[in-house]
Motif scaffolding. Structure first.
Motif, mmCIF file in Angstrom:
data_model
loop_
_atom_site.group_PDB
_atom_site.id
_atom_site.type_symbol
_atom_site.label_atom_id
_atom_site.label_comp_id
_atom_site.label_asym_id
_atom_site.label_seq_id
_atom_site.Cartn_x
_atom_site.Cartn_y
_atom_site.Cartn_z
ATOM 1 N N LEU A 1 11.093 2.036 2.859
ATOM 2 C CA LEU A 1 10.596 2.826 1.735
ATOM 3 C C LEU A 1 11.541 3.997 1.471
ATOM 4 N N ASP A 2 11.974 4.111 0.226
ATOM 5 C CA ASP A 2 12.828 5.214 -0.172
ATOM 6 C C ASP A 2 12.005 6.249 -0.934
ATOM 7 N N SER A 3 12.676 7.223 -1.524
ATOM 8 C CA SER A 3 11.951 8.293 -2.212
ATOM 9 C C SER A 3 11.178 7.778 -3.421
ATOM 10 N N MET A 4 11.694 6.770 -4.102
ATOM 11 C CA MET A 4 10.963 6.204 -5.244
ATOM 12 C C MET A 4 9.698 5.481 -4.779
ATOM 13 N N ALA A 5 9.796 4.765 -3.683
ATOM 14 C CA ALA A 5 8.617 4.086 -3.133
ATOM 15 C C ALA A 5 7.602 5.115 -2.652
ATOM 16 N N ALA A 6 8.092 6.194 -2.044
ATOM 17 C CA ALA A 6 7.189 7.252 -1.585
ATOM 18 C C ALA A 6 6.455 7.874 -2.765
ATOM 19 N N LEU A 7 7.146 8.038 -3.879
ATOM 20 C CA LEU A 7 6.514 8.570 -5.087
ATOM 21 C C LEU A 7 5.414 7.635 -5.571
ATOM 22 N N ALA A 8 5.683 6.329 -5.560
ATOM 23 C CA ALA A 8 4.681 5.352 -5.983
ATOM 24 C C ALA A 8 3.469 5.379 -5.054
ATOM 25 N N VAL A 9 3.719 5.462 -3.742
ATOM 26 C CA VAL A 9 2.616 5.556 -2.774
ATOM 27 C C VAL A 9 1.826 6.834 -3.033
ATOM 28 N N GLY A 10 2.525 7.930 -3.254
ATOM 29 C CA GLY A 10 1.856 9.199 -3.519
ATOM 30 C C GLY A 10 0.961 9.147 -4.739
ATOM 31 N N MET A 11 1.448 8.521 -5.809
ATOM 32 C CA MET A 11 0.636 8.399 -7.023
ATOM 33 C C MET A 11 -0.580 7.518 -6.779
ATOM 34 N N GLU A 12 -0.392 6.453 -6.013
ATOM 35 C CA GLU A 12 -1.509 5.554 -5.697
ATOM 36 C C GLU A 12 -2.593 6.291 -4.906
ATOM 37 N N ILE A 13 -2.183 7.066 -3.899
ATOM 38 C CA ILE A 13 -3.203 7.750 -3.099
ATOM 39 C C ILE A 13 -3.852 8.882 -3.884
ATOM 40 N N GLU A 14 -3.105 9.524 -4.772
ATOM 41 C CA GLU A 14 -3.715 10.540 -5.635
ATOM 42 C C GLU A 14 -4.824 9.912 -6.471
ATOM 43 N N ASP A 15 -4.506 8.791 -7.107
ATOM 44 C CA ASP A 15 -5.485 8.112 -7.963
ATOM 45 C C ASP A 15 -6.674 7.594 -7.156
#
Length: 97
Positions: free
Chosen positions: A41-55
């Protein structure tokens, strides 16, 4: 998913599914004690994970570096649980800690 009725197991489940999706794995294949970087997982994947957990968890403006400060599902689960108002070490739905 209402945050009122969340358990720490629910938080962990959201994380497992989000990280597994980004890593291209089945959730059962994800070792929750392994660093996210071990799954590529790179920074873009981390961003996607972060958005998913926020939602999924109804968080607003979680700390930007949350995933980097807590680099495993297990560590991040505990951090998110505290952000949601849960207590450290709170028992899971099946009575485990």
């Amino acid at each position: 998913m209402s945050t009122k009725n969340l358990t720490i197991d629910d938080v962990k489940n959201v994380l497992v599914h989000a990280v597994a999706t980004e890593a291209g794995l089945e959730p059962a294949e994800l070792a929750t004690d392994q660093p996210f970087t071990s799954y590529g997982l790179d920074s873009m994947a981390a961003l996607a994970v972060g958005m998913e957990i926020e939602d999924a968890l109804g968080l607003t403006d979680p700390p930007v570096d949350l995933l980097w400060d807590h680099p495993t599902v297990d560590a991040l689960t505990e951090a998110l649980w505290k952000l949601l108002g849960g207590e450290s070490g709170t028992a899971t739905a099946d009575g485990r800690r």
